[in-house]
Design a protein around this motif. Structure first.
Motif, PDB file in Angstrom:
ATOM      1  N   ILE A  11     -19.620  10.623   2.554  1.00 55.79           N
ATOM      2  CA  ILE A  11     -18.899   9.692   3.420  1.00 55.79           C
ATOM      3  C   ILE A  11     -17.874   8.940   2.584  1.00 55.79           C
ATOM      4  N   GLU A  12     -16.615   8.893   3.041  1.00 59.40           N
ATOM      5  CA  GLU A  12     -15.629   8.017   2.414  1.00 59.40           C
ATOM      6  C   GLU A  12     -15.651   6.706   3.175  1.00 59.40           C
ATOM      7  N   VAL A  13     -15.851   5.637   2.445  1.00 61.62           N
ATOM      8  CA  VAL A  13     -15.889   4.314   3.070  1.00 61.62           C
ATOM      9  C   VAL A  13     -14.503   3.692   2.916  1.00 61.62           C
ATOM     10  N   VAL A  34     -12.170   0.477   3.478  1.00 60.65           N
ATOM     11  CA  VAL A  34     -12.250  -0.973   3.698  1.00 60.65           C
ATOM     12  C   VAL A  34     -10.828  -1.454   3.970  1.00 60.65           C
ATOM     13  N   ARG A  35     -10.649  -2.184   5.076  1.00 64.90           N
ATOM     14  CA  ARG A  35      -9.286  -2.594   5.450  1.00 64.90           C
ATOM     15  C   ARG A  35      -9.195  -4.099   5.664  1.00 64.90           C
ATOM     16  N   ASN A  36      -8.156  -4.682   5.104  1.00 67.62           N
ATOM     17  CA  ASN A  36      -7.845  -6.099   5.333  1.00 67.62           C
ATOM     18  C   ASN A  36      -6.574  -6.269   6.154  1.00 67.62           C
ATOM     19  N   GLY A  69      -1.309   2.796   7.217  1.00 61.20           N
ATOM     20  CA  GLY A  69      -1.698   4.206   7.175  1.00 61.20           C
ATOM     21  C   GLY A  69      -2.261   4.736   8.481  1.00 61.20           C
ATOM     22  N   SER A  70      -3.396   5.424   8.373  1.00 56.35           N
ATOM     23  CA  SER A  70      -3.947   6.122   9.539  1.00 56.35           C
ATOM     24  C   SER A  70      -4.392   5.146  10.632  1.00 56.35           C
ATOM     25  N   LEU A  71      -4.800   3.946  10.266  1.00 60.33           N
ATOM     26  CA  LEU A  71      -5.214   2.964  11.290  1.00 60.33           C
ATOM     27  C   LEU A  71      -4.013   2.581  12.151  1.00 60.33           C
ATOM     28  N   VAL A  95      -4.539  -4.289   0.580  1.00 54.90           N
ATOM     29  CA  VAL A  95      -4.378  -3.918   1.996  1.00 54.90           C
ATOM     30  C   VAL A  95      -5.592  -3.124   2.472  1.00 54.90           C
ATOM     31  N   ASP A  96      -5.916  -2.053   1.746  1.00 57.67           N
ATOM     32  CA  ASP A  96      -7.094  -1.236   2.079  1.00 57.67           C
ATOM     33  C   ASP A  96      -7.472  -0.400   0.866  1.00 57.67           C
ATOM     34  N   PHE A  97      -8.637   0.173   0.908  1.00 53.62           N
ATOM     35  CA  PHE A  97      -9.051   1.057  -0.192  1.00 53.62           C
ATOM     36  C   PHE A  97     -10.221   1.919   0.252  1.00 53.62           C
ATOM     37  N   LYS A  98     -10.481   2.942  -0.578  1.00 50.27           N
ATOM     38  CA  LYS A  98     -11.547   3.903  -0.288  1.00 50.27           C
ATOM     39  C   LYS A  98     -12.636   3.816  -1.352  1.00 50.27           C
ATOM     40  N   LEU A  99     -13.883   3.854  -0.919  1.00 46.88           N
ATOM     41  CA  LEU A  99     -15.014   3.852  -1.863  1.00 46.88           C
ATOM     42  C   LEU A  99     -15.892   5.077  -1.607  1.00 46.88           C
ATOM     43  N   ASP A 157      -4.694   5.244  -6.746  1.00 44.06           N
ATOM     44  CA  ASP A 157      -4.765   6.484  -5.960  1.00 44.06           C
ATOM     45  C   ASP A 157      -5.472   6.247  -4.625  1.00 44.06           C
ATOM     46  N   GLY A 158      -6.438   5.347  -4.610  1.00 40.79           N
ATOM     47  CA  GLY A 158      -7.289   5.170  -3.422  1.00 40.79           C
ATOM     48  C   GLY A 158      -7.227   3.776  -2.852  1.00 40.79           C
ATOM     49  N   CYS A 159      -6.204   3.004  -3.247  1.00 40.63           N
ATOM     50  CA  CYS A 159      -6.047   1.640  -2.724  1.00 40.63           C
ATOM     51  C   CYS A 159      -4.624   1.495  -2.216  1.00 40.63           C
ATOM     52  N   ARG A 160      -4.407   0.631  -1.220  1.00 40.86           N
ATOM     53  CA  ARG A 160      -3.041   0.193  -0.920  1.00 40.86           C
ATOM     54  C   ARG A 160      -2.879  -1.196  -1.518  1.00 40.86           C
ATOM     55  N   LEU A 161      -1.907  -1.309  -2.405  1.00 36.57           N
ATOM     56  CA  LEU A 161      -1.682  -2.553  -3.143  1.00 36.57           C
ATOM     57  C   LEU A 161      -0.231  -2.953  -2.943  1.00 36.57           C
ATOM     58  N   PHE A 166       4.180   7.901  -3.777  1.00 36.21           N
ATOM     59  CA  PHE A 166       4.194   9.370  -3.880  1.00 36.21           C
ATOM     60  C   PHE A 166       4.151   9.996  -2.479  1.00 36.21           C
ATOM     61  N   ARG A 167       3.206   9.521  -1.640  1.00 41.83           N
ATOM     62  CA  ARG A 167       3.052  10.098  -0.291  1.00 41.83           C
ATOM     63  C   ARG A 167       4.360  10.025   0.485  1.00 41.83           C
ATOM     64  N   ARG A 168       5.056   8.884   0.351  1.00 42.08           N
ATOM     65  CA  ARG A 168       6.241   8.646   1.192  1.00 42.08           C
ATOM     66  C   ARG A 168       7.566   8.865   0.451  1.00 42.08           C
TER      67      ARG A 168
HETATM   68  N1  UDP Z   1      -7.840   7.056   0.980  1.00 41.15           N
HETATM   69  C1  UDP Z   1      -8.234   7.809  -0.108  1.00 41.15           C
HETATM   70  N2  UDP Z   1      -8.601   9.109   0.072  1.00 41.15           N
HETATM   71  C2  UDP Z   1      -8.605   9.710   1.293  1.00 41.15           C
HETATM   72  C3  UDP Z   1      -8.196   8.936   2.402  1.00 41.15           C
HETATM   73  C4  UDP Z   1      -7.827   7.627   2.211  1.00 41.15           C
HETATM   74  O1  UDP Z   1      -8.263   7.310  -1.225  1.00 41.15           O
HETATM   75  O2  UDP Z   1      -8.962  10.892   1.397  1.00 41.15           O
HETATM   76  C5  UDP Z   1      -7.458   5.649   0.798  1.00 41.15           C
HETATM   77  C6  UDP Z   1      -5.956   5.454   0.913  1.00 41.15           C
HETATM   78  O3  UDP Z   1      -5.357   5.478  -0.370  1.00 41.15           O
HETATM   79  C7  UDP Z   1      -5.843   4.099   1.527  1.00 41.15           C
HETATM   80  C8  UDP Z   1      -7.119   3.935   2.349  1.00 41.15           C
HETATM   81  O4  UDP Z   1      -8.026   4.883   1.836  1.00 41.15           O
HETATM   82  O5  UDP Z   1      -5.835   3.088   0.528  1.00 41.15           O
HETATM   83  C9  UDP Z   1      -6.912   4.143   3.825  1.00 41.15           C
HETATM   84  O6  UDP Z   1      -6.269   5.367   4.040  1.00 41.15           O
HETATM   85  P1  UDP Z   1      -5.844   5.836   5.487  1.00 41.15           P
HETATM   86  O7  UDP Z   1      -7.066   6.091   6.309  1.00 41.15           O
HETATM   87  O8  UDP Z   1      -4.858   4.876   6.044  1.00 41.15           O
HETATM   88  O9  UDP Z   1      -5.239   7.267   5.274  1.00 41.15           O
HETATM   89  P2  UDP Z   1      -3.788   7.735   4.863  1.00 41.15           P
HETATM   90  O10 UDP Z   1      -2.813   6.925   5.621  1.00 41.15           O
HETATM   91  O11 UDP Z   1      -3.733   7.556   3.386  1.00 41.15           O
HETATM   92  O12 UDP Z   1      -3.818   9.190   5.278  1.00 41.15           O
END
Ligand code: UDP
Length: 258
Positions: A89-91, A93-95, A99-101, A174-178, A200-204, A218-220
């Protein structure tokens, strides 16, 4: 040195067998991927920076009583960690909405959330890590309800700590993944924090300018991703000798043909 046995190669890291049973070596690569590996590239020196940032954050989290897999950093690109069984499970956390939200619910990026939001995604590349509910996690046995209680409580504490830490250096978390894992002790297992915490896994976002200091560069295709990662490391007080050593080391590595 004898070649170590490679256990797994992921998108940003390689895992090798550790020197003792129950340990693993995490090697941080410069490779970057986005959109479920549809976009591929490298960020010069990223592995070195993420190794240091993740070491720093995991060490501080350890100090506030969060159990983690981190044992010690071995060199510029490697750290020794406890072997765990990864909870699939990828957790998230959003403040602040991003992104996807933002996409999924039509909420403008940058909208502060009334309270911290936890989301769960099922770790499966072939399925594109789909969003799941706690009911799915229980139904399919990916984690027990007890484990999910530990995971959510830890995620909230980690967020409180990290949001404060980043605010102190002018960065909005902003958000991050654990990711979490199980360690087995006799008949019992317990949950500890695993994987890495890095840009790599946080929005800062810079608090004053909203400039993105994370993988969204990088993504954008915003450019300046290596500099953004360096800036985060610099503000955290890492690499006091100057981050140029990161790229110096990189070119040395290339010269040696590794
Ligand atoms: N994230 C990640 N790995 C993933 C998906 C998301 O590290 O496979 C991180 C991403 O960097 C962001 C947060 O989780 O900080 C929320 O990502 P989101 O669900 O908005 O997905 P994204 O827009 O990156 O596709």
């Amino acid at each position: 040195m004898s070649r170590r046995r490679q256990i797994y190669e992921g998108k940003a890291k390689i895992l090798y067998e550790g020197p003792e049973p129950g340990t693993i070596i995490q090697y941080f690569k410069d490779d970057a991927t986005a959109f479920n590996a549809e976009k591929k590239g490298t960020i010069n020196g990223k592995g070195v920076i993420n190794n240091r940032i993740s070491e720093h954050i995991f060490t501080l989290l350890g100090h506030i009583g969060i159990p983690t897999h981190f044992i010690r950093r071995l060199n510029m690109r490697e750290q020794l960690v406890k072997q765990v069984e990864i909870v699939p499970i990828e957790v998230i956390v959003r403040n602040v909405a991003a992104g996807s939200l933002s996409k999924r619910l039509g909420i403008e990026e940058g909208t502060p959330l009334p309270h911290t939001l936890l989301e769960y995604c099922y770790k499966d590349d072939a399925l594109g890590d789909p969003l799941v509910a706690e009911e799915h996690i229980a139904c399919f046995g990916w984690a027990s309800q007890e484990e999910m209680q530990d995971i959510s409580a830890m995620a909230i504490r980690i967020n409180d700590f990290m949001a404060g830490m980043f605010a102190g250096i002018g960065i909005r978390l902003v958000d991050f993944k654990l990711e979490f894992g199980r360690v087995f002790e006799g008949d019992f297992s317990r949950i500890i924090l695993a994987d890495e915490i890095s840009p790599d896994g946080c929005r800062l976002w810079d608090i004053k300018t909203d400039e993105k200091l994370d993988k969204d560069r990088f993504r954008r295709d915003l450019g300046g991703e290596a500099e953004a990662y360096q800036e985060v490391a610099r503000r955290l007080g890492l690499f006091p000798e100057g981050v140029s050593e990161v790229t110096d080391l990189n070119s040395e590595r290339k010269k040696r043909g590794k």
